[in-house]
Enzyme design. Structure first.
Site, PDB file in Angstrom:
ATOM      1  N   ASP A  50      -1.444   6.364   6.666  1.00  0.00           N
ATOM      2  CA  ASP A  50      -1.411   4.934   6.925  1.00  0.00           C
ATOM      3  C   ASP A  50      -2.345   4.635   8.103  1.00  0.00           C
ATOM      4  O   ASP A  50      -2.599   5.517   8.926  1.00  0.00           O
ATOM      5  CB  ASP A  50       0.027   4.530   7.262  1.00  0.00           C
ATOM      6  CG  ASP A  50       0.268   3.052   7.041  1.00  0.00           C
ATOM      7  OD1 ASP A  50      -0.619   2.379   6.473  1.00  0.00           O
ATOM      8  OD2 ASP A  50       1.345   2.563   7.421  1.00  0.00           O
ATOM      9  N   ARG A  88       6.685  -8.025   1.592  1.00  0.00           N
ATOM     10  CA  ARG A  88       7.572  -7.554   2.670  1.00  0.00           C
ATOM     11  C   ARG A  88       8.203  -8.736   3.380  1.00  0.00           C
ATOM     12  O   ARG A  88       9.351  -8.690   3.817  1.00  0.00           O
ATOM     13  CB  ARG A  88       6.785  -6.680   3.656  1.00  0.00           C
ATOM     14  CG  ARG A  88       7.685  -5.954   4.634  1.00  0.00           C
ATOM     15  CD  ARG A  88       6.876  -5.157   5.633  1.00  0.00           C
ATOM     16  NE  ARG A  88       6.215  -4.034   5.027  1.00  0.00           N
ATOM     17  CZ  ARG A  88       5.155  -3.412   5.557  1.00  0.00           C
ATOM     18  NH1 ARG A  88       4.643  -3.829   6.683  1.00  0.00           N
ATOM     19  NH2 ARG A  88       4.606  -2.387   4.954  1.00  0.00           N
ATOM     20  N   LYS A 135       0.840  -1.205   0.000  1.00  0.00           N
ATOM     21  CA  LYS A 135       0.000   0.000   0.000  1.00  0.00           C
ATOM     22  C   LYS A 135       0.881   1.265   0.000  1.00  0.00           C
ATOM     23  O   LYS A 135       0.673   2.178  -0.798  1.00  0.00           O
ATOM     24  CB  LYS A 135      -0.957  -0.008   1.201  1.00  0.00           C
ATOM     25  CG  LYS A 135      -1.931  -1.201   1.154  1.00  0.00           C
ATOM     26  CD  LYS A 135      -2.985  -1.151   2.236  1.00  0.00           C
ATOM     27  CE  LYS A 135      -2.524  -1.576   3.612  1.00  0.00           C
ATOM     28  NZ  LYS A 135      -2.176  -3.002   3.734  1.00  0.00           N
ATOM     29  N   THR A 136       1.881   1.288   0.884  1.00  0.00           N
ATOM     30  CA  THR A 136       2.777   2.451   0.943  1.00  0.00           C
ATOM     31  C   THR A 136       3.622   2.538  -0.326  1.00  0.00           C
ATOM     32  O   THR A 136       3.810   3.626  -0.890  1.00  0.00           O
ATOM     33  CB  THR A 136       3.702   2.346   2.182  1.00  0.00           C
ATOM     34  OG1 THR A 136       2.902   2.048   3.311  1.00  0.00           O
ATOM     35  CG2 THR A 136       4.465   3.640   2.408  1.00  0.00           C
ATOM     36  N   THR A 147      -5.948  -1.731   6.969  1.00  0.00           N
ATOM     37  CA  THR A 147      -6.159  -3.174   7.000  1.00  0.00           C
ATOM     38  C   THR A 147      -7.623  -3.465   7.360  1.00  0.00           C
ATOM     39  O   THR A 147      -8.049  -4.606   7.317  1.00  0.00           O
ATOM     40  CB  THR A 147      -5.259  -3.802   8.087  1.00  0.00           C
ATOM     41  OG1 THR A 147      -5.408  -3.046   9.291  1.00  0.00           O
ATOM     42  CG2 THR A 147      -3.799  -3.764   7.668  1.00  0.00           C
TER      43      THR A 147
END
Ligand code: ADE
Length: 371
Positions: free
Chosen positions: A112, A220, A67-68, A161
Site C-alpha cells: 500500500d 469506504r 484498492k486493498t 494515490t
C-alpha cells in the site's frame, strides 16, 4: 493538526474490522468499476488456465475506492496467499526480504502507498519483480558482497494515490495498471443497501440514496456513514434508515448535502478569503490551514476537483464559480467556470469509447444471429 473526520477516506482504529466484514469476497460480488472488474476477470482466468502467476499489478486512484479490497479478492480468486505491507513500513531492503522469501509461487505481496517506498527499496525491487532474483548484502563490512537469491514467481500488487511519484522503471514493471475512479450515486446506493443487509439494518431505498449522495464517491465513506446513521436510527428513530433519518444524522455529523465537511469548507474559505479565490500553492494553503500537504492533496482536493469546486492551474489552486455559489456568495466576475480535469476527461472518453465498442459488438452479434 489531527482532526477526526467522518468522511476521511482512510481507515482508522476499530474500523478495519468493521470494513473487513463488509468487503466483497469475489469479483462477481464487487459493485462498480466495471471496466477494472472485467479486465481483472480476464487476467485471472487466463493466468489460472496457463498455471502461471499473475502479472504485477498497480492500482491507482483516490483513497477508499477499493484498492486493498481488490487485492484480497484477487488472492481469493487465484486461491493464493496474500501478505500486506506498505511503503512507509519498508525502510530498508532487509524489510522487504521476509515478504519476498516467504512468497510461494503465485502468492501476492501487497504494498500500500507504494509511492512512499524509499528509493533504495524501490531499486531493490527492480530485479525481484523482473527476474525474481534479489542481490542481498548481508553485511556492510569490507568483504561483504551481494548474494544472489532466487525467489518464487510472486505477484506484486501496488496501490497508490500518486502514481506520478513512482519512478518510471518501477511503474514499467507493472504489467497491469488500473485506475480506480470515484463511484457514481447508483453504485454507492447499491453498496449501502448491501452493507445494511449484512449488518441486518433496515434501510429504505431513499435512505440508501441519501447516504450515497453524501459519500464523496467513496465506498469506504458510504459504509462509515451507514455506521453512524444506523446508531442514530436506533436511538432517535425506530431503527429504520429513511431519507429523513439519514439526512438528520448526517447534518448532526457536520456533513452537508454534497458530502462536504468542515475541512472542505475551511479549504474553500481560506482560498477565498485569504488568497482572494486563488491561485495558491498547496504548501502555502496547508500552512495557513495548519494541515499536512499530503492530507490536502490526497484526501480533500480530489473530490473538490471532481465536483468542479476547485481548479488546478499552473500557478496553483483556484476556487470556481460553483464553489462561491455553494458558499452562498456571489462569484466575482473573473471566477472560473469548472472544467472537468484532463484526467477525468481522458478516463470518461476512454470509458465512453469502450462502452461504444461493446455496444457495437452487441449490435454485430445480433446482426450475425439474425435471420
Ligand atoms: N463494500 C465496499 N466496497 C464495495 C464494492 N465495491 N462492492 C461491494 N461491496 C463493497
Amino acid at each position: 493538526m489531527t482532526r477526526e473526520r467522518i468522511i476521511a477516506p482512510e481507515e482508522s482504529g476499530d474500523e478495519t474490522e468493521f470494513h473487513k466484514g463488509l468487503r466483497p469476497q469475489s469479483l462477481d460480488e464487487y459493485i462498480g468499476q466495471p471496466g477494472t472488474v472485467e479486465r481483472l476477470k480476464i487476467a485471472i482466468e487466463a493466468t489460472k488456465a496457463r498455471g502461471e502467476s499473475l502479472d504485477h499489478l498497480l492500482f491507482h486512484g483516490p483513497p477508499g475506492l477499493g484498492k486493498t479490497t481488490l487485492a484480497y479478492i484477487i488472492a481469493l480468486e487465484l486461491g493464493r496467499d496474500i501478505n500486506l505491507t506498505s511503503g512507509p513500513a519498508l525502510e530498508r531492503p532487509a524489510d522487504m526480504m521476509p515478504f519476498l522469501v516467504n512468497a510461494a509461487e503465485g502468492d501476492i505481496i501487497f504494498i500500500d502507498e507504494i509511492h512512499r517506498l524509499p528509493r533504495v527499496v524501490e531499486e531493490f525491487l527492480y530485479s525481484a519483480m523482473e527476474d525474481f532474483v534479489v542481490n542481498f548484502t548481508l553485511d556492510k563490512g569490507m568483504y561483504s558482497k551481494p548474494l544472489p537469491f532466487q525467489l518464487k514467481k510472486f505477484t506484486l500488487i501496488g496501490a497508490t494515490t500518486r502514481p506520478a511519484m513512482l519512478t518510471r522503471p518501477l511503474r514499467d514493471r507493472f504489467g497491469i495498471q488500473q485506475h480506480l475512479d470515484f463511484y457514481d450515486e447508483s453504485d454507492l446506493t447499491t453498496i449501502a443497501r448491501r452493507s445494511a443487509h449484512i449488518l441486518e439494518t433496515k434501510i429504505e431505498a431513499e435512505g440508501a440514496r441519501e447516504l450515497a449522495r453524501r459519500a464523496r464517491g467513496t465506498p469506504r465513506i458510504v459504509n462509515r456513514l451507514l455506521r453512524r446513521v444506523r446508531d442514530y436510527a436506533q436511538v432517535r428513530a425506530d431503527g429504520v434508515i429513511t431519507e429523513q433519518v439519514a439526512g438528520e444524522a448526517l447534518r448532526l455529523e457536520g456533513i452537508d448535502e454534497l458530502g462536504l465537511d468542515r475541512l472542505d469548507e475551511l479549504m474553500l474559505r481560506v482560498i477565498k478569503d485569504t488568497y482572494g479565490g486563488g491561485p495558491v500553492g498547496s504548501a502555502a494553503l496547508a500552512a495557513t490551514m495548519n494541515e499536512e500537504v499530503d492530507t490536502l492533496e490526497d484526501v480533500v482536493e480530489p473530490y473538490l476537483l471532481k465536483i468542479g469546486f476547485l481548479a488546478r492551474t499552473p500557478q496553483g489552486r483556484r476556487i470556481t464559480r460553483r464553489a462561491y455559489e455553494h458558499l452562498g456568495e456571489p462569484p466575482p466576475p473573473d471566477a472560473i467556470t469548472p472544467q472537468p480535469s484532463l484526467l477525468d476527461e481522458a478516463f470518461a472518453t476512454d470509458a465512453k469509447a469502450r462502452e461504444r465498442k461493446r455496444e457495437n459488438k452487441r449490435g454485430d452479434g445480433r446482426a450475425e444471429g439474425g435471420p
